[in-house]
Enzyme design. Structure first.
Site, PDB file in Angstrom:
ATOM      1  N   HIS A 127       0.770  -1.452   0.466  1.00 61.64           N
ATOM      2  CA  HIS A 127      -0.124  -0.060   0.149  1.00 61.64           C
ATOM      3  C   HIS A 127       0.651   1.392   0.162  1.00 61.64           C
ATOM      4  O   HIS A 127       1.172   1.732   0.758  1.00 61.64           O
ATOM      5  CB  HIS A 127      -1.123   0.143   1.438  1.00 61.64           C
ATOM      6  CG  HIS A 127      -2.176  -0.855   1.087  1.00 61.64           C
ATOM      7  ND1 HIS A 127      -2.503  -0.943   0.266  1.00 61.64           N
ATOM      8  CD2 HIS A 127      -2.173  -2.445   1.793  1.00 61.64           C
ATOM      9  CE1 HIS A 127      -4.071  -2.243   0.216  1.00 61.64           C
ATOM     10  NE2 HIS A 127      -2.855  -2.919   1.321  1.00 61.64           N
ATOM     11  N   CYS A 128       1.646   1.484  -0.694  1.00 61.08           N
ATOM     12  CA  CYS A 128       2.894   2.429  -0.989  1.00 61.08           C
ATOM     13  C   CYS A 128       2.589   2.961  -2.686  1.00 61.08           C
ATOM     14  O   CYS A 128       2.279   2.426  -3.182  1.00 61.08           O
ATOM     15  CB  CYS A 128       4.061   1.921  -1.058  1.00 61.08           C
ATOM     16  SG  CYS A 128       5.700   3.316  -1.114  1.00 61.08           S
TER      17      CYS A 128
END
Length: 185
Positions: free
Chosen positions: A66-67
Site C-alpha cells: 500500500h505504497c
C-alpha cells in the site's frame, strides 16, 4: 603436564581475536549475506537463501503493498522476466517498517501475485531498518545503506558485494538500473 592438541588451541585463540563472522568467512561474501532461512510470502515454505541466491547476481527490494511505489512490482516483474535466463534473481522482502504493508499476508500476496503477476521470490514481512532489522538488511545497511523507504533496491554481484543501490524513486527498469544489471551479467 596435560598437553592440548594444537589445532583446537589455535582455533580457540583465533576465535578470541577475530569476530565470529570473519572466522567463518561469512562477513564478506554472499554466504554471509544469504546465511538465513525465511518463509515465502503467504506460504509455509521456508527457503534457505544461500541455496537460492548465493553465487548469483541478485536484485533485492524491500516492498509494501500500500505504497505510492507499489506499482513498481510491474517493472520488477519485467526485469525478472528480461534477465532471469541470464542468471539475475529478483527477490522481494515485504515489510511494514514504513506502515504501508497490508495487515495480513493474504492481502499482501494478492497485491503481489494477483494484481501485479509477480513470479519472482517474495518473502513474508520482516523488518528492514533500525534495531529490529532482519540480519540480511542489517548487513545490507552495513555494506551500503539502510532503506530510506519502501522499494529501495540493492544490486548484489555473484560474490555477495553490493555494487549499486537505487532509492525508491528510481524505477526498477530505469536505464541506470538496467545498465548496472548488464554490467553484472
Amino acid at each position: 603436564m596435560l598437553r592440548r592438541p594444537l589445532l583446537p588451541t589455535l582455533i580457540t585463540l583465533l576465535a578470541t581475536l577475530l569476530p565470529a563472522t570473519a572466522l567463518a568467512g561469512e562477513a564478506s561474501g554472499a554466504d554471509g549475506l544469504f546465511a538465513h532461512a525465511l518463509r515465502r510470502l503467504h506460504s509455509g515454505e521456508v527457503v534457505r537463501l544461500a541455496d537460492r541466491f548465493a553465487g548469483q547476481p541478485v536484485l533485492i527490494v524491500n516492498t509494501a503493498s500500500h505504497c505510492g511505489y507499489t506499482g513498481q512490482f510491474r517493472a520488477l516483474e519485467a526485469i525478472h522476466q528480461r534477465y532471469k535466463d541470464r542468471g539475475l534473481r529478483v527477490v522481494g522482502f515485504a515489510s511494514d517498517d514504513f506502515d504501508q504493508e497490508a495487515d495480513n499476508e493474504a492481502k499482501a500476496a494478492e497485491v503481489c501475485f494477483v494484481n501485479f503477476g509477480v513470479t519472482f521470490d517474495m518473502f513474508a514481512p520482516i523488518h528492514v531498518r533500525g534495531a529490529r532489522a532482519h540480519p540480511l538488511f542489517r548487513e545490507l545497511a552495513h555494506r551500503s545503506e539502510a532503506p530510506a523507504w519502501n522499494f529501495h533496491k540493492y544490486l548484489i554481484d555473484r560474490d555477495g558485494r553490493v555494487v549499486a543501490t537505487f532509492p525508491s524513486r528510481v524505477e526498477p527498469d530505469a536505464a541506470e538500473v538496467r545498465a548496472a544489471i548488464e554490467r553484472l551479467l
